[in-house]
Every structure is written in structure tokens, then in C-alpha cells.
Design a protein around this motif. Structure first.
Motif, PDB file in Angstrom:
ATOM      1  N   ASP A  25     -14.529  -2.819  -2.083  1.00 18.71           N
ATOM      2  CA  ASP A  25     -13.404  -1.905  -2.806  1.00 18.71           C
ATOM      3  C   ASP A  25     -13.622  -0.530  -2.115  1.00 18.71           C
ATOM      4  O   ASP A  25     -12.384  -0.128  -1.735  1.00 18.71           O
ATOM      5  CB  ASP A  25     -14.157  -1.506  -4.371  1.00 18.71           C
ATOM      6  CG  ASP A  25     -14.067  -2.680  -5.192  1.00 18.71           C
ATOM      7  OD1 ASP A  25     -13.441  -3.467  -4.722  1.00 18.71           O
ATOM      8  OD2 ASP A  25     -14.613  -2.631  -6.269  1.00 18.71           O
ATOM      9  N   VAL A  26     -14.695  -0.062  -1.597  1.00 21.52           N
ATOM     10  CA  VAL A  26     -14.481   0.852  -0.789  1.00 21.52           C
ATOM     11  C   VAL A  26     -13.665   0.905   0.639  1.00 21.52           C
ATOM     12  O   VAL A  26     -12.849   1.890   1.027  1.00 21.52           O
ATOM     13  CB  VAL A  26     -15.929   1.698  -0.271  1.00 21.52           C
ATOM     14  CG1 VAL A  26     -16.074   2.745   0.824  1.00 21.52           C
ATOM     15  CG2 VAL A  26     -16.691   2.135  -1.546  1.00 21.52           C
ATOM     16  N   LEU A  27     -13.899  -0.357   1.269  1.00 21.70           N
ATOM     17  CA  LEU A  27     -13.132  -0.568   2.130  1.00 21.70           C
ATOM     18  C   LEU A  27     -11.756  -0.493   2.173  1.00 21.70           C
ATOM     19  O   LEU A  27     -11.114  -0.047   2.901  1.00 21.70           O
ATOM     20  CB  LEU A  27     -13.833  -1.822   3.087  1.00 21.70           C
ATOM     21  CG  LEU A  27     -14.947  -1.920   3.688  1.00 21.70           C
ATOM     22  CD1 LEU A  27     -15.503  -3.379   4.247  1.00 21.70           C
ATOM     23  CD2 LEU A  27     -14.833  -0.988   5.066  1.00 21.70           C
ATOM     24  N   VAL A  53      -9.972   0.983  -0.138  1.00 21.56           N
ATOM     25  CA  VAL A  53      -9.389   2.331  -0.534  1.00 21.56           C
ATOM     26  C   VAL A  53      -9.352   3.119   1.068  1.00 21.56           C
ATOM     27  O   VAL A  53      -8.455   3.777   1.082  1.00 21.56           O
ATOM     28  CB  VAL A  53     -10.442   3.150  -1.355  1.00 21.56           C
ATOM     29  CG1 VAL A  53      -9.854   4.528  -1.570  1.00 21.56           C
ATOM     30  CG2 VAL A  53     -10.181   2.292  -2.735  1.00 21.56           C
ATOM     31  N   THR A  54     -10.539   2.729   1.914  1.00 21.14           N
ATOM     32  CA  THR A  54     -10.593   3.764   3.106  1.00 21.14           C
ATOM     33  C   THR A  54      -9.473   3.096   4.140  1.00 21.14           C
ATOM     34  O   THR A  54      -8.718   3.873   4.824  1.00 21.14           O
ATOM     35  CB  THR A  54     -11.951   3.355   3.774  1.00 21.14           C
ATOM     36  OG1 THR A  54     -12.721   3.805   2.877  1.00 21.14           O
ATOM     37  CG2 THR A  54     -12.032   4.277   5.109  1.00 21.14           C
ATOM     38  N   LEU A  55      -9.310   1.907   4.200  1.00 20.60           N
ATOM     39  CA  LEU A  55      -8.292   1.264   5.064  1.00 20.60           C
ATOM     40  C   LEU A  55      -6.950   1.103   4.576  1.00 20.60           C
ATOM     41  O   LEU A  55      -5.933   1.298   5.398  1.00 20.60           O
ATOM     42  CB  LEU A  55      -8.657  -0.307   5.425  1.00 20.60           C
ATOM     43  CG  LEU A  55     -10.398  -0.137   6.089  1.00 20.60           C
ATOM     44  CD1 LEU A  55     -10.453  -1.539   6.383  1.00 20.60           C
ATOM     45  CD2 LEU A  55     -10.335   0.530   7.499  1.00 20.60           C
ATOM     46  N   ARG A  68       0.890  -0.994  -0.010  1.00 21.98           N
ATOM     47  CA  ARG A  68       0.006  -0.086  -0.081  1.00 21.98           C
ATOM     48  C   ARG A  68       0.826   1.182  -0.107  1.00 21.98           C
ATOM     49  O   ARG A  68       0.360   2.218  -0.672  1.00 21.98           O
ATOM     50  CB  ARG A  68      -1.025  -0.162   1.245  1.00 21.98           C
ATOM     51  CG  ARG A  68      -0.346   0.263   2.672  1.00 21.98           C
ATOM     52  CD  ARG A  68      -1.091  -0.081   3.689  1.00 21.98           C
ATOM     53  NE  ARG A  68      -0.614   0.160   5.147  1.00 21.98           N
ATOM     54  CZ  ARG A  68       0.226  -0.599   5.554  1.00 21.98           C
ATOM     55  NH1 ARG A  68       0.855  -1.735   4.805  1.00 21.98           N
ATOM     56  NH2 ARG A  68       0.872  -0.335   6.746  1.00 21.98           N
ATOM     57  N   THR A  93     -18.879  -2.259  -1.665  1.00 20.64           N
ATOM     58  CA  THR A  93     -18.356  -2.326  -0.381  1.00 20.64           C
ATOM     59  C   THR A  93     -17.299  -2.539   0.041  1.00 20.64           C
ATOM     60  O   THR A  93     -16.348  -1.870   0.468  1.00 20.64           O
ATOM     61  CB  THR A  93     -19.620  -2.894   0.335  1.00 20.64           C
ATOM     62  OG1 THR A  93     -20.812  -2.662   0.233  1.00 20.64           O
ATOM     63  CG2 THR A  93     -19.180  -2.896   1.756  1.00 20.64           C
ATOM     64  N   GLY A  96      -5.816   2.283   1.153  1.00 17.18           N
ATOM     65  CA  GLY A  96      -5.410   3.378   0.099  1.00 17.18           C
ATOM     66  C   GLY A  96      -5.765   2.936  -1.403  1.00 17.18           C
ATOM     67  O   GLY A  96      -5.643   1.749  -1.634  1.00 17.18           O
ATOM     68  N   TRP A  97      -5.542   3.937  -2.202  1.00 13.89           N
ATOM     69  CA  TRP A  97      -5.780   3.638  -3.699  1.00 13.89           C
ATOM     70  C   TRP A  97      -4.774   2.805  -4.425  1.00 13.89           C
ATOM     71  O   TRP A  97      -5.083   2.106  -5.387  1.00 13.89           O
ATOM     72  CB  TRP A  97      -5.732   4.880  -4.319  1.00 13.89           C
ATOM     73  CG  TRP A  97      -7.143   5.585  -4.149  1.00 13.89           C
ATOM     74  CD1 TRP A  97      -7.100   6.698  -3.412  1.00 13.89           C
ATOM     75  CD2 TRP A  97      -8.381   5.527  -4.774  1.00 13.89           C
ATOM     76  NE1 TRP A  97      -8.549   7.276  -3.359  1.00 13.89           N
ATOM     77  CE2 TRP A  97      -9.209   6.454  -4.278  1.00 13.89           C
ATOM     78  CE3 TRP A  97      -8.625   4.538  -5.595  1.00 13.89           C
ATOM     79  CZ2 TRP A  97     -10.577   6.617  -4.689  1.00 13.89           C
ATOM     80  CZ3 TRP A  97     -10.136   4.727  -6.074  1.00 13.89           C
ATOM     81  CH2 TRP A  97     -11.085   5.550  -5.412  1.00 13.89           C
TER      82      TRP A  97
END
Length: 343
Positions: free
Chosen positions: A195-197, A199-201, A60, A193, A203-204
Motif C-alpha cells: 500500500d505504501v509503495l 501511494v509513493t509511486l 492515477r 508495504t 499516488g492516493w
């Protein structure tokens, strides 16, 4: 083989249902394999999901070259295995309950970012029933693909690099097969859901790693030779399905046994080698591949091989669009009915 400027046209139906009938008549012992399930596939999928998620966490904060290298050299392999797990679920070969197979496919889909498990199931089943029928077989390149890519190495390399995109565009021509049901919606909700997790936890960059794993696992990578292996006319202008017998059948869950799978789509991956062992005269007489690396370079640099190197047909036989591609199971069930009646 000469350079092709159009697909190879056939006036016959797809060959596998005929061979299924012949093999079962000659080797009835294979019937015991039909309809078996392999729940171990779920745990293989779980391991790959955890592995890919763990690697995504590790890279990451790394440089982009490390992210790309990790995806190409490591991540592509579990990503490809997950694709095979989704394929097994599409044929209901993991659990007896269809819903359990669907949820396994949705779960296996997670590290490959895009919600494709259920749409793949809907289109792949018809690939078995209508192999080579342009309007119903999403495995068959579009006319524009073949004309755009032609037979040059750079074109075929670009095609492999962006294979998931080409594959997705093909589904637009499958107007008879469009399905948007509760399971497809569930696939989208769960995947977004996840994918959002990520990115949130993480990163991109972690999500980008997973995207790269997907593209490499089915694209510009020796694993991408699978698409050339299965139905491209690479070794014989008349043989439209090929098997691969090599070391990558280990991590790829015997996906190379492709003639065997098309002949017996109701037999799980761990039993496919037993088909060839039981009926060697039907498979050893067919041409096959033994190296994905060799095939990868053959496909790229042999100008006699292009996207036109596929057999197409208009003939659908007597198969209905609703067919679920279980000719082996249907044969066994139809043969069992008289015996039960007599009893």
C-alpha cells in the motif's frame, strides 16, 4: 414467504456432511476428485494482480468519475476473482504445501488494500464446519445488522455498499476463533508495504481505486448478489444453501457452485462442475439461481427478503472447534484404511 422478524431457527446440524456421505456412497467415482490441487489458480491470481495494478496506474491522474467508473465496470471483476483465489488458498486447493497456499493468498490480497487473506482463512473454515452457528459462522449477519437494515431497499443497498465493514465487525463476536500468528503478521507487513509503495509511486487516487474495487466486488454491484445467493432464503424457506449456474462462473472461478463446494470442500474450483455432472439427482432437485443481476434486484426490492432470511442453529453436532472442514477427505481416508490394512 412472510416478512421475518427473527432468524429462522433449525434444530438440526448443517446439511452438507450428510449429503457428502450420501453422494460418495452413490457415486464413488467422485473420490478421484478429492484432494486434487490446481496450481493454475496462482497464475490467475498473478494476472489479476498485474491487471488491477496496471489500471490503478492508468487512473492515477484521472477525474474521480473515471476512477469510480473504472472500479465499478472493470476493477470489481478481477477483485472478485482474487477473493475467490484467496478462498481456494484457504482450503489448500492450489498447492500441496500449506505454506505455498498461504503465500499465494497473501499475494492475491495485494490489490485489495486491507490485509484480510489470513484472517479470512481462519474464519471461513469454521463457516463450513459450523454453518448457521451464530458464535462461529462469520458469514451469518449479526443480530444488530438484521435489526438495523430490516427489509427495505435503501437499508439493503447501504448494507451491500458497506459489506466489507459489516463483515469485519462480525469477527469480533468470534471469540473462540481469534488467531494472531506469524502468518497474520506476515499478511499485515506485506500488505502495508504494498500500500505504501502504491501511494509513493502512483499516488492516493490509485490506492482509492483499489479500495473502490474491493467494495464494489463484494458490495453494491451485481457481483455482490453472491452473498444473497449462497445462504439467504431467497427461493425456499427450508433450503439454506444455493448454487448459481450462470455466465459469471467464468470470471468468478465457479464460485457459484456453492452447494457442490460445501459438500466437497476438498475439490478445487475447476472440478466443481464435475460433481454436479456426476451426481445430477442431488443438485438438480435443489433450487438454484441463474442470474446475479436478477438476484441483485430481487434481494434489494423484495420486502419478504431481509437479513433475517438466514437459518441459525445451536446444534454443533460432534464437530470440534479445531475442525479443518474436510469431511470429504476424511471420509475417503477413513474408507481407505481398511483396504490398506487388508493388503
Amino acid at each position: 414467504m412472510a416478512v421475518l422478524t427473527d432468524f429462522v431457527r433449525s434444530t438440526t446440524t448443517e446439511p452438507h456432511r450428510i449429503r457428502t456421505r450420501q453422494i460418495l456412497k452413490a457415486h464413488p467415482e467422485i473420490k478421484k476428485l478429492i484432494g486434487q490441487k490446481n496450481p493454475t489458480t496462482f497464475w490467475v491470481a498473478a494476472f489479476c494482480v498485474v491487471l488491477m495494478t496496471g489500471i490503478a496506474w492508468l487512473v492515477r491522474d484521472q477525474s474521480w468519475w473515471i476512477v469510480v467508473a473504472a472500479a465499478w465496470f472493470i476493477g470489481a471483476f478481477p477483485a472478485h476473482t482474487l477473493f475467490v483465489c484467496i478462498h481456494e488458498a484457504a482450503h489448500n486447493l492450489i498447492f500441496r504445501k500449506p505454506a505455498a497456499n498461504i503465500w499465494t493468498a497473501i499475494f492475491a490480497n495485494l490489490p485489495t488494500v486491507f490485509p484480510t487473506a489470513l484472517t479470512f482463512k481462519n474464519f471461513h473454515i469454521k463457516h463450513h464446519a459450523f454453518q448457521g452457528v451464530h458464535e462461529l459462522d462469520a458469514d451469518l449477519p449479526d443480530w444488530y445488522e438484521a435489526r438495523l437494515i430490516k427489509n427495505y431497499a435503501i437499508g439493503k443497498a447501504i448494507w451491500l455498499l458497506f459489506y466489507p465493514i459489516f463483515q469485519g465487525i462480525r469477527t469480533l463476536r468470534m471469540k473462540e476463533l481469534a488467531v494472531f500468528d506469524k502468518w497474520v503478521i506476515a499478511n499485515f507487513i506485506v500488505q502495508i508495504t504494498f500500500d505504501v509503495l502504491i501511494v509513493t509511486l502512483f499516488g492516493w487516487k490509485a490506492l482509492a481505486f483499489m479500495v473502490l474495487c474491493l467494495f464494489f466486488s463484494v458490495g453494491l454491484h451485481p457481483l455482490g448478489a453472491r452473498w444473497a445467493q449462497e445462504h439467504f432464503l431467497t427461493l425456499d424457506p427450508q433450503q439454506e444453501t444455493y448454487s448459481y449456474y450462470g455466465p459469471l462462473n467464468g470470471p468468478n472461478l465457479n464460485v457459484g457452485f456453492h452447494n457442490e463446494h460445501h459438500d466437497f470442500p476438498s475439490i478445487p474450483w475447476n472440478k466443481l462442475p464435475e460433481i454436479k455432472k456426476s451426481a445430477p439427482e442431488y443438485y438438480e432437485s435443489l433450487k438454484y439461481h441463474t442470474s446475479f443481476v436478477k438476484l441483485f434486484f430481487l434481494f434489494l426490492f423484495d420486502q419478504e427478503i431481509s437479513l433475517f432470511s438466514r437459518i441459525v442453529r445451536k446444534e454443533r453436532g460432534r464437530v470440534l472447534v479445531s475442525d479443518q472442514s474436510r469431511p470429504d477427505m476424511e471420509l475417503v481416508q477413513s474408507q481407505a484404511v481398511p483396504a490398506e490394512t487388508a493388503a
